[in-house]
Scaffold this motif. Structure first.
Motif, PDB file in Angstrom:
ATOM      1  N   HIS A 116      -2.579   3.580  -5.402  1.00  0.00           N
ATOM      2  CA  HIS A 116      -3.737   3.400  -5.844  1.00  0.00           C
ATOM      3  C   HIS A 116      -4.225   2.666  -5.327  1.00  0.00           C
ATOM      4  O   HIS A 116      -5.605   2.333  -4.760  1.00  0.00           O
ATOM      5  CB  HIS A 116      -4.134   3.372  -7.274  1.00  0.00           C
ATOM      6  CG  HIS A 116      -5.095   3.962  -8.075  1.00  0.00           C
ATOM      7  ND1 HIS A 116      -5.463   4.245  -8.704  1.00  0.00           N
ATOM      8  CD2 HIS A 116      -6.283   3.258  -7.980  1.00  0.00           C
ATOM      9  CE1 HIS A 116      -7.001   4.902  -8.920  1.00  0.00           C
ATOM     10  NE2 HIS A 116      -6.946   3.737  -8.312  1.00  0.00           N
ATOM     11  N   ILE A 117      -3.827   1.160  -5.326  1.00  0.00           N
ATOM     12  CA  ILE A 117      -4.476  -0.376  -5.277  1.00  0.00           C
ATOM     13  C   ILE A 117      -4.176  -0.654  -3.961  1.00  0.00           C
ATOM     14  O   ILE A 117      -5.639  -0.734  -3.663  1.00  0.00           O
ATOM     15  CB  ILE A 117      -2.983  -1.213  -5.398  1.00  0.00           C
ATOM     16  CG1 ILE A 117      -3.148  -1.347  -7.502  1.00  0.00           C
ATOM     17  CG2 ILE A 117      -3.850  -2.423  -5.031  1.00  0.00           C
ATOM     18  CD1 ILE A 117      -1.680  -2.193  -7.826  1.00  0.00           C
ATOM     19  N   ALA A 118      -3.002  -0.052  -2.682  1.00  0.00           N
ATOM     20  CA  ALA A 118      -3.659   0.580  -1.601  1.00  0.00           C
ATOM     21  C   ALA A 118      -4.752   0.786  -1.100  1.00  0.00           C
ATOM     22  O   ALA A 118      -5.939   0.281  -0.208  1.00  0.00           O
ATOM     23  CB  ALA A 118      -2.623   0.716  -0.909  1.00  0.00           C
ATOM     24  N   ALA A 142       6.347  -2.884  -1.768  1.00  0.00           N
ATOM     25  CA  ALA A 142       5.903  -3.275  -0.357  1.00  0.00           C
ATOM     26  C   ALA A 142       5.423  -2.562   0.620  1.00  0.00           C
ATOM     27  O   ALA A 142       3.944  -2.544   1.604  1.00  0.00           O
ATOM     28  CB  ALA A 142       6.664  -4.861   0.156  1.00  0.00           C
ATOM     29  N   ARG A 143       6.598  -1.763   0.726  1.00  0.00           N
ATOM     30  CA  ARG A 143       6.817  -0.062   1.929  1.00  0.00           C
ATOM     31  C   ARG A 143       5.116   0.083   1.909  1.00  0.00           C
ATOM     32  O   ARG A 143       4.346   0.633   2.296  1.00  0.00           O
ATOM     33  CB  ARG A 143       7.635   0.230   2.231  1.00  0.00           C
ATOM     34  CG  ARG A 143       9.010  -0.301   2.829  1.00  0.00           C
ATOM     35  CD  ARG A 143       8.682  -0.140   4.266  1.00  0.00           C
ATOM     36  NE  ARG A 143       8.203   0.999   4.903  1.00  0.00           N
ATOM     37  CZ  ARG A 143       8.778   1.957   5.166  1.00  0.00           C
ATOM     38  NH1 ARG A 143      10.338   1.642   4.841  1.00  0.00           N
ATOM     39  NH2 ARG A 143       7.905   3.363   5.776  1.00  0.00           N
ATOM     40  N   VAL A 144       5.372   0.910   0.035  1.00  0.00           N
ATOM     41  CA  VAL A 144       4.376   1.700   0.265  1.00  0.00           C
ATOM     42  C   VAL A 144       2.555   0.901   0.438  1.00  0.00           C
ATOM     43  O   VAL A 144       1.439   1.409   0.894  1.00  0.00           O
ATOM     44  CB  VAL A 144       3.854   2.474  -1.455  1.00  0.00           C
ATOM     45  CG1 VAL A 144       2.863   2.421  -2.140  1.00  0.00           C
ATOM     46  CG2 VAL A 144       5.407   3.380  -1.547  1.00  0.00           C
ATOM     47  N   LEU A 145       2.673  -0.240  -0.257  1.00  0.00           N
ATOM     48  CA  LEU A 145       1.444  -0.725  -0.209  1.00  0.00           C
ATOM     49  C   LEU A 145       1.105  -1.132   1.575  1.00  0.00           C
ATOM     50  O   LEU A 145      -0.324  -1.050   2.105  1.00  0.00           O
ATOM     51  CB  LEU A 145       1.219  -2.589  -0.749  1.00  0.00           C
ATOM     52  CG  LEU A 145       1.644  -2.375  -2.691  1.00  0.00           C
ATOM     53  CD1 LEU A 145       1.790  -3.858  -2.525  1.00  0.00           C
ATOM     54  CD2 LEU A 145       0.161  -1.701  -2.634  1.00  0.00           C
ATOM     55  N   GLU A 146       1.885  -1.446   2.288  1.00  0.00           N
ATOM     56  CA  GLU A 146       1.562  -1.545   3.741  1.00  0.00           C
ATOM     57  C   GLU A 146       1.037  -0.413   4.651  1.00  0.00           C
ATOM     58  O   GLU A 146       0.781  -0.553   5.682  1.00  0.00           O
ATOM     59  CB  GLU A 146       3.612  -2.173   4.580  1.00  0.00           C
ATOM     60  CG  GLU A 146       4.104  -3.774   4.499  1.00  0.00           C
ATOM     61  CD  GLU A 146       5.011  -3.972   5.082  1.00  0.00           C
ATOM     62  OE1 GLU A 146       6.018  -3.054   5.949  1.00  0.00           O
ATOM     63  OE2 GLU A 146       5.259  -4.517   3.960  1.00  0.00           O
TER      64      GLU A 146
END
Ligand code: NAD
Ligand code: UGA
Length: 456
Positions: A116-118, A142-146
């Protein structure tokens, strides 16, 4: 408005997110703090006179900051967009099904929060793991965000060590604050930014900084060590009951050794709470998945001992009352997992009450802070002729064969037990699962007394 120097938000307005953000808001009036949750009911309660959780001192601080620099909102998108630092303090319960069911942490809320944040961030952010998570979760995050955003994110681990019932005190005067992050220039800068917020009121030497994995593992380890002390003293309590040693005397005698220390040595009906069991199971699962079965078994024994202690207490009640409690009324004093909280998650009272119901006893339960709805829910909506919840300890005890003290509420120490004795069926039993009552006095009144780690 523009007078704020920094904006932070927190996803998850629970036992941790709510008090933690409230204290940051109080100590940093120039920081805008927004606490978000998916639950409209929870946010409405945070914005009302009756907060969704009870913590001594919390109400005053919330009322002092709310609407100034502290906001509770369901508008997650707006809060995330404007925040420099985003705490994620969502629930991470034990998985109920699938791989690792019953042990591994369920990270679905965590990952959803990350995605959601990403999806809505319009610039770089610092993401702070506040939830208790398995080691290496920050890497997954970190992977999910990236993979879902073109902006740079730094993931920090900032586990929370507060205990319920003393949350405000623990947050204002913590033994330490732990901030872990990547050991790169950007990671170190993010660590410093978050650490500086805490340094406003926490002495610098108590703000510890580490690498990510140490911070994540320290949280699981701290809870495992704390729970281990309770299981250790509880194991000794059983031996005390068989030998004439008194567990409180033993705890005192070993606790004055400065290497052992006096805290967390109170023998009890067992530990409860949302985290000890969950986090140890999480640790056990991690050890197994890294191929360390000996380490896993070592820590799992802490849980095994705790389950046995709860069961042992229930069995003691039945055997003491002439091997049957069928049709007998038992007054249960205390249902919360510890005093000064209305939280019942994993409370040993659930296990003891369920056992008594199975044995055919009728329960009357009194707890000063747990709601009737909550107790009904925890016990699977029992029929009213089997279980009733009272608003008063004296009413709960009247007509009972036995009293079981399952939470160490201070008010139970000062009840008029002579008055209670007169209102009960004889012989009257007291099972003190917290060793808080004056046992000599109770016996003088005429009660048959059973306590943890004592033989009378
Ligand atoms: P909680 O269940 O009280 O609160 C979690 C909240 O997160 C819920 O209100 C839920 O609606 C909300 N939520 C879930 N997904 C969300 C999302 N995507 N966006 C916004 N909100 C979302 O849990 P808690 O007791 O506050 O614990 C939170 C974490 O902190 C857990 O990992 C726990 O292990 C850890 N922890 C708890 C304690 C404690 O004393 N309770 C202490 C230290 C650490
Ligand atoms: C615990 C830890 O103390 C916190 O540091 C941690 O942040 C938190 O878990 C978490 O991660 O959730 P909490 O569960 O709120 O906090 O409460 P505790 O005071 O630790 O008590 C846990 C249980 O152990 C209670 O049922 C309590 O009655 C029992 N207990 C505690 C004992 O039986 N004997 C003791 O000596 C101490």
């Amino acid at each position: 408005s523009t007078e704020f120097t920094c904006r932070i938000c927190c996803l998850g307005a629970g036992y941790v997110g709510g008090p933690t953000m409230t204290v940051i808001a109080k100590m940093c009036p120039d920081i805008k703090v927004t606490v978000c949750d998916l639950s409209e009911r929870r946010i409405a309660a945070w914005n009302s006179k009756s907060l969704p959780i009870y913590e001594p001192g919390l109400q005053e601080i919330v009322e002092g900051a709310r609407g100034k620099n502290l906001f509770f909102s369901t508008d997650i998108d707006a809060a995330v967009r404007e925040a420099d630092i985003i705490f994620v303090s969502v629930n991470t319960p034990t998985k109920k099904s699938g791989i690792g069911a019953g042990q591994a942490a369920d990270l679905q809320y965590w990952e959803l929060a990350g995605r959601h944040i990403a999806s809505i961030a319009e610039g770089p952010k610092i993401i702070v793991e506040k939830s208790t998570v398995p080691v290496k979760t920050a890497a997954a995050m970190a992977r999910v965000l990236e993979s879902n955003s073109k902006f740079a994110f730094e993931v920090l681990s900032n586990p929370e060590f507060l205990a319920e019932g003393t949350a405000v005190e623990d947050l204002l005067r913590p033994d330490r604050v732990l901030v872990g992050g990547e050991q790169t220039p950007a990671g170190l800068a993010a660590i410093d930014k978050l650490a500086n917020i805490y340094r406003r009121w926490v002495p610098t030497e108590k703000v510890l900084t580490t690498n990510l994995w140490s911070a994540e593992l320290s949280k699981l380890t701290a809870n495992a060590f704390l729970a281990q002390r309770i299981s250790s003293i509880n194991s000794i309590s059983a031996l005390c009951e068989n030998t004439g040693a008194d567990v409180d005397e033993v705890a005192h005698a070993i606790g004055v050794d400065s290497r052992i220390g006096p805290k967390f040595l109170r023998a009890s009906v067992g530990f409860g709470g949302s985290c000890f069991q969950k986090d140890i199971l999480n640790l056990v699962y991690l050890c197994r998945s890294f191929g360390l079965p000996e380490v896993a078994n070592y820590w799992e024994a802490v849980i095994t001992m705790n389950n046995w202690q709860k069961q042992r207490f229930a069995e003691k009640m039945v055997s003491a009352m002439f091997n049957t409690v069928s049709g007998k009324k038992i007054a249960v004093l205390g249902f919360a997992f510890k005093k000064d909280t209305g939280d019942t998650r994993e409370t040993p009272a659930i296990h003891v009450c369920e056992q008594m119901i199975k044995e055919g006893a009728a329960l009357s339960i009194y707890d000063p802070k747990v709601t009737v709805e909550q107790m009904n829910y925890d016990l699977g909506s029992p029929s009213p002729d089997k279980v009733c919840m009272e608003q008063d300890a004296y009413v709960a005890c009247a007509g009972a064969h036995a009293i079981a003290v399952l939470t160490e509420w201070d008010e139970f120490k000062t009840l008029d037990y002579s008055r209670i004795y007169t209102s009960m069926v004889k012989p009257c039993f007291v099972f003190d699962g917290r060793n808080i009552l004056d046992h000599a006095k109770l016996r003088q009144i005429g009660f048959q007394v059973f306590a943890i780690g004592k033989s009378f």
